[in-house]
Scaffold this motif. Structure first.
Motif, PDB file in Angstrom:
ATOM      1  N   VAL A  54       0.739  -0.956   0.024  1.00 53.45           N
ATOM      2  CA  VAL A  54      -0.029  -0.335  -0.041  1.00 53.45           C
ATOM      3  C   VAL A  54       0.990   0.858  -0.238  1.00 53.45           C
ATOM      4  O   VAL A  54       0.748   2.185  -0.517  1.00 53.45           O
ATOM      5  N   TYR A  55       2.310   1.391   0.614  1.00 52.19           N
ATOM      6  CA  TYR A  55       3.227   2.272   0.391  1.00 52.19           C
ATOM      7  C   TYR A  55       2.893   2.979  -0.372  1.00 52.19           C
ATOM      8  O   TYR A  55       2.872   3.801  -1.343  1.00 52.19           O
ATOM      9  N   ALA A  60      -5.859  -0.002  -1.961  1.00 57.73           N
ATOM     10  CA  ALA A  60      -7.247  -0.574  -2.805  1.00 57.73           C
ATOM     11  C   ALA A  60      -6.264  -0.428  -3.507  1.00 57.73           C
ATOM     12  O   ALA A  60      -7.136  -0.383  -5.248  1.00 57.73           O
ATOM     13  N   GLY A  61      -5.038   0.062  -4.367  1.00 57.98           N
ATOM     14  CA  GLY A  61      -4.148  -0.720  -5.572  1.00 57.98           C
ATOM     15  C   GLY A  61      -4.296   1.302  -6.178  1.00 57.98           C
ATOM     16  O   GLY A  61      -4.739   1.033  -7.551  1.00 57.98           O
ATOM     17  N   SER A  62      -4.759   1.873  -5.583  1.00 61.89           N
ATOM     18  CA  SER A  62      -5.246   3.720  -6.711  1.00 61.89           C
ATOM     19  C   SER A  62      -4.131   4.140  -6.519  1.00 61.89           C
ATOM     20  O   SER A  62      -4.082   5.258  -7.797  1.00 61.89           O
ATOM     21  N   GLY A  63      -3.011   3.845  -6.521  1.00 60.22           N
ATOM     22  CA  GLY A  63      -2.064   3.949  -6.927  1.00 60.22           C
ATOM     23  C   GLY A  63      -0.942   5.517  -6.822  1.00 60.22           C
ATOM     24  O   GLY A  63      -1.467   5.770  -5.367  1.00 60.22           O
ATOM     25  N   GLY A  64       0.209   5.914  -6.550  1.00 53.54           N
ATOM     26  CA  GLY A  64       1.121   6.600  -6.027  1.00 53.54           C
ATOM     27  C   GLY A  64       2.512   6.950  -6.202  1.00 53.54           C
ATOM     28  O   GLY A  64       2.812   7.099  -7.807  1.00 53.54           O
ATOM     29  N   LYS A  65       3.176   6.376  -5.634  1.00 57.84           N
ATOM     30  CA  LYS A  65       4.586   6.404  -6.061  1.00 57.84           C
ATOM     31  C   LYS A  65       4.854   5.123  -6.738  1.00 57.84           C
ATOM     32  O   LYS A  65       5.836   4.964  -8.404  1.00 57.84           O
ATOM     33  N   GLY A  66       4.069   3.860  -6.814  1.00 60.51           N
ATOM     34  CA  GLY A  66       4.171   2.456  -7.694  1.00 60.51           C
ATOM     35  C   GLY A  66       2.629   2.903  -8.447  1.00 60.51           C
ATOM     36  O   GLY A  66       1.627   3.779  -8.581  1.00 60.51           O
ATOM     37  N   GLU A 109      -2.108 -15.006  -4.075  1.00 63.16           N
ATOM     38  CA  GLU A 109      -2.929 -14.361  -3.140  1.00 63.16           C
ATOM     39  C   GLU A 109      -2.646 -13.166  -3.401  1.00 63.16           C
ATOM     40  O   GLU A 109      -3.796 -12.683  -4.018  1.00 63.16           O
ATOM     41  N   LEU A 110      -1.679 -12.228  -3.726  1.00 64.89           N
ATOM     42  CA  LEU A 110      -1.681 -10.795  -3.998  1.00 64.89           C
ATOM     43  C   LEU A 110      -2.113 -11.392  -5.458  1.00 64.89           C
ATOM     44  O   LEU A 110      -1.978  -9.689  -5.127  1.00 64.89           O
ATOM     45  N   GLY A 111      -1.414 -11.699  -6.032  1.00 69.37           N
ATOM     46  CA  GLY A 111      -1.646 -11.109  -7.783  1.00 69.37           C
ATOM     47  C   GLY A 111      -3.563 -11.581  -7.825  1.00 69.37           C
ATOM     48  O   GLY A 111      -3.872 -11.006  -8.276  1.00 69.37           O
ATOM     49  N   SER A 112      -4.394 -12.756  -7.083  1.00 71.82           N
ATOM     50  CA  SER A 112      -5.740 -12.840  -6.823  1.00 71.82           C
ATOM     51  C   SER A 112      -6.470 -11.307  -6.558  1.00 71.82           C
ATOM     52  O   SER A 112      -7.205 -10.686  -7.223  1.00 71.82           O
ATOM     53  N   TYR A 113      -6.157 -10.782  -4.913  1.00 70.75           N
ATOM     54  CA  TYR A 113      -6.543  -9.017  -5.076  1.00 70.75           C
ATOM     55  C   TYR A 113      -5.909  -8.132  -6.224  1.00 70.75           C
ATOM     56  O   TYR A 113      -6.848  -7.032  -6.454  1.00 70.75           O
ATOM     57  N   ILE A 114      -5.197  -8.350  -6.480  1.00 69.47           N
ATOM     58  CA  ILE A 114      -4.513  -7.270  -7.920  1.00 69.47           C
ATOM     59  C   ILE A 114      -5.869  -7.523  -8.636  1.00 69.47           C
ATOM     60  O   ILE A 114      -6.166  -6.564  -9.140  1.00 69.47           O
ATOM     61  N   LEU A 115      -6.166  -8.690  -9.240  1.00 66.90           N
ATOM     62  CA  LEU A 115      -6.840  -9.195 -10.475  1.00 66.90           C
ATOM     63  C   LEU A 115      -8.240  -8.698  -9.412  1.00 66.90           C
ATOM     64  O   LEU A 115      -9.098  -8.451 -10.600  1.00 66.90           O
ATOM     65  N   ASP A 119     -12.195  -4.140 -12.187  1.00 70.82           N
ATOM     66  CA  ASP A 119     -12.966  -3.217 -11.676  1.00 70.82           C
ATOM     67  C   ASP A 119     -14.016  -2.505 -10.945  1.00 70.82           C
ATOM     68  O   ASP A 119     -14.413  -1.977 -10.885  1.00 70.82           O
ATOM     69  N   VAL A 120     -12.644  -2.350  -9.986  1.00 70.87           N
ATOM     70  CA  VAL A 120     -12.337  -0.718  -9.113  1.00 70.87           C
ATOM     71  C   VAL A 120     -12.419   0.644  -9.841  1.00 70.87           C
ATOM     72  O   VAL A 120     -11.310   0.618 -10.139  1.00 70.87           O
ATOM     73  N   GLY A 121     -12.847   1.724 -10.167  1.00 67.54           N
ATOM     74  CA  GLY A 121     -13.036   2.591 -10.210  1.00 67.54           C
ATOM     75  C   GLY A 121     -11.668   3.556  -9.647  1.00 67.54           C
ATOM     76  O   GLY A 121     -11.695   3.513  -8.646  1.00 67.54           O
ATOM     77  N   PRO A 122     -11.068   4.264  -9.811  1.00 66.39           N
ATOM     78  CA  PRO A 122     -10.239   5.340  -9.495  1.00 66.39           C
ATOM     79  C   PRO A 122     -10.960   5.630  -8.162  1.00 66.39           C
ATOM     80  O   PRO A 122     -11.965   6.196  -8.587  1.00 66.39           O
ATOM     81  N   LYS A 123     -10.284   6.026  -7.020  1.00 61.97           N
ATOM     82  CA  LYS A 123     -10.618   6.867  -5.540  1.00 61.97           C
ATOM     83  C   LYS A 123     -10.487   8.429  -6.098  1.00 61.97           C
ATOM     84  O   LYS A 123      -9.989   8.635  -6.581  1.00 61.97           O
ATOM     85  N   LYS A 124     -11.655   9.057  -5.684  1.00 60.25           N
ATOM     86  CA  LYS A 124     -11.441  10.096  -6.138  1.00 60.25           C
ATOM     87  C   LYS A 124     -11.513  11.099  -4.637  1.00 60.25           C
ATOM     88  O   LYS A 124     -12.014  10.290  -3.825  1.00 60.25           O
TER      89      LYS A 124
END
Length: 124
Positions: A54-55, A60-66, A109-115, A119-124
């Motif tokens: 998450v760092y 929820a994979g919304s992005g940042g440094k990565g 398991e990490l890949g499963s969560y990322i997949l 269908d999750v839209g970017p958090k605003k």
């Protein structure tokens, strides 16, 4: 005459072993992976993601440094497994290889969560 298993610096066996290990876990033709759609597998991946990823990749994979991981239909299970296992460099940003920290099961398991974030839209 020198043996085929030695070089002027000694044995090639450690070198060959090190070069095969540097690539990380290889995907077998028929990899033993969990059901990536199983809610328990996704939940285990979410917990690990929130503890370790998450760092850089954001809530929820919304992005940042990565890279943002939400809405990514281009990511395949195999690509995620290899990237998490072996790491990735994008410009000056470096995602570390996690193959020494996580088991193959944990990487799936990490890949499963990322997949599950497809269908999750970017958090605003």
């Amino acid at each position: 005459m020198r043996s085929i298993l030695t070089s002027r610096h000694g044995s090639l066996i450690p070198l060959l072993f090190a070069s095969t290990m540097a690539c990380g876990p290889a995907l077998a033709d028929n990899p033993s992976r969990p059901d990536l759609d199983n809610p328990a597998t996704i939940a285990a991946g979410a917990k690990r993601f929130n503890q370790n990823c998450v760092y850089c990749h954001g809530n929820a994979g919304s992005g940042g440094k990565g890279a943002a991981l939400q809405g990514r239909h281009d990511l395949t299970p195999e690509y995620l497994f290899q990237t998490i296992s072996n790491g990735k460099q994008r410009g000056s940003l470096l995602m570390p290889a996690w193959r020494e920290a996580f088991s193959e099961q944990e990487i799936w398991e990490l890949g499963s969560y990322i997949l599950s974030l497809r269908d999750v839209g970017p958090k605003k």
